[in-house]
Design an enzyme around this catalytic site. Structure first.
Site, PDB file in Angstrom:
ATOM      1  N   THR A   1      66.382  37.384  62.720  1.00 13.04           N
ATOM      2  CA  THR A   1      65.001  37.276  62.257  1.00 13.04           C
ATOM      3  C   THR A   1      64.107  37.265  63.494  1.00 13.04           C
ATOM      4  OG1 THR A   1      64.868  34.856  62.339  1.00 13.04           O
ATOM      5  CG2 THR A   1      65.786  35.832  60.336  1.00 13.04           C
ATOM      6  N   ARG A   2      62.820  36.932  63.301  1.00 11.37           N
ATOM      7  CA  ARG A   2      61.912  36.817  64.443  1.00 11.37           C
ATOM      8  C   ARG A   2      61.868  35.385  64.973  1.00 11.37           C
ATOM      9  NH1 ARG A   2      56.620  37.297  65.707  1.00 11.37           N
ATOM     10  NH2 ARG A   2      55.922  36.696  63.639  1.00 11.37           N
ATOM     11  N   LYS A   3      62.819  34.575  64.562  1.00 15.66           N
ATOM     12  CA  LYS A   3      62.919  33.200  65.060  1.00 15.66           C
ATOM     13  C   LYS A   3      63.660  33.219  66.395  1.00 15.66           C
ATOM     14  CE  LYS A   3      62.802  31.130  60.446  1.00 15.66           C
ATOM     15  NZ  LYS A   3      63.540  30.341  59.434  1.00 15.66           N
ATOM     16  N   VAL A   4      62.942  33.605  67.420  1.00 17.95           N
ATOM     17  CA  VAL A   4      63.515  33.743  68.761  1.00 17.95           C
ATOM     18  C   VAL A   4      62.730  32.889  69.746  1.00 17.95           C
ATOM     19  CG1 VAL A   4      64.429  36.062  68.358  1.00 17.95           C
ATOM     20  CG2 VAL A   4      62.091  35.789  69.179  1.00 17.95           C
TER      21      VAL A   4
ATOM     22  N   THR B   1      69.674  33.301  66.165  1.00 18.41           N
ATOM     23  CA  THR B   1      68.906  33.185  67.422  1.00 18.41           C
ATOM     24  C   THR B   1      68.183  31.847  67.523  1.00 18.41           C
ATOM     25  OG1 THR B   1      67.045  34.338  66.369  1.00 18.41           O
ATOM     26  CG2 THR B   1      68.547  35.663  67.716  1.00 18.41           C
TER      27      THR B   1
END
Length: 300
Positions: free
Chosen positions: A152-155, A290
């Site tokens: 996902t964009r959970k970085v 991530t």
């Protein structure tokens, strides 16, 4: 040695070479903003350092490691064992560790790059390992499933995201969108700002995105999913569903809109992801790939 790829791949060709060097230069500058007293102590004599892998997992982050020491005028020589994307088990080797590389250069330069380089590969390898284990699990349990596991964009905010996204690919998972500019995702806040009108939000997004960018809509119910698909969404995310309810609604959406991609998302983990698999689900996304991954142990 197991890999999620059929043949060796040079993953470094993915990276924007003109961007990576200044990014890593900035990381090194952050780590040494002023004096390096330890560097004074060790001096500039030419030395060699050995990179050891000490915990089992997938090695990843090799090109970043290279650039760290390139910036510091050091030379890295890799051993044959240092193959990205391959699961390695140091416990099977003498001494419980695998020699991956030799770094040569001025002693103070090697030490200045040591922690930055190790931080990069330990985290990148942690992401790749989590992805590898997930991909292998799905291939074993569902050999005929044509869907994918994605991040996902959970970085990590900022420039380190490229390391984690790179680890996703090396480990055999999809990156999902790289940033806000890649693919349009309309989440609940976007829909609420349009008065709850999914059709209005999708049409407005399409006018701006044009034909070349996909649009995904986050949906909490079958009604929302069908409206999003009818409005022209390319991807419908079924978010925070129970496994059985998600598979039931995914099938209904696919029956009416067979070309729309269905993404299962929301609190899915390595242990529960198999519960969401069915022919109607194309993507299973997991933020924990991530966010909260375990780092691998390396030393130099």
């Amino acid at each position: 040695m197991a890999s999620n790829y059929d043949c060796p791949i040079d993953f470094s060709t993915l990276l924007p070479q003109t961007n990576i060097k200044p990014i890593i230069q900035k990381w090194l500058t952050d780590d040494m903003p002023s004096f390096d007293v330890g560097g004074l102590v060790v001096g500039t004599a030419q030395k060699k350092a050995i990179l050891y892998m000490k915990s089992s997992g997938v090695f990843a982050g090799k090109p970043f490691f290279d650039v760290v020491f390139e910036v510091l005028d050091c030379r890295v020589t890799w051993n044959d064992a240092a193959m990205e994307g391959v699961f390695l088990d140091p416990a099977r080797e003498e001494g419980g560790k695998i020699v991956l590389a030799t770094v040569e250069g001025a002693a103070n330069s090697i030490i200045r790059g040591e922690r930055t380089a190790l931080n990069i590969i330990s985290r990148c390898s942690g992401v790749a390992t989590a992805c590898h284990l997930s991909s292998q699990k799905m291939k074993t349990m569902f050999p005929d499933w044509t869907g994918v596991v994605a991040g996902t964009r959970k970085v990590t905010p900022g420039s380190f995201r490229i390391v984690e996204k790179y680890g996703l690919i090396v480990g055999g998972c999809n990156t999902h969108r790289l940033d806000l500019s890649q693919m349009t995702m309309l989440k609940d806040n976007h829909i609420w700002s349009c008065g709850g009108d999914i059709t209005k939000a999708v049409k407005l997004a399409r006018n701006a995105a044009g034909f070349s960018q996909k649009i995904e809509v986050e949906c909490q119910s079958l009604e929302e999913a069908l409206e999003a698909a009818s409005a022209g969404a390319d991807v419908v995310m079924l978010d925070n569903y129970s496994p059985e309810a998600l598979k039931e609604d995914a099938k209904k959406v696919k029956q009416q809109h067979p070309h729309v991609l269905i993404e299962a998302s929301g609190g899915i983990t390595h242990d529960t992801m198999d519960q969401y698999v069915c022919d109607a689900v194309d993507i299973i996304s997991r933020g924990d790939l991530t966010q909260g991954y375990s780092c691998l142990d390396y030393s130099l």
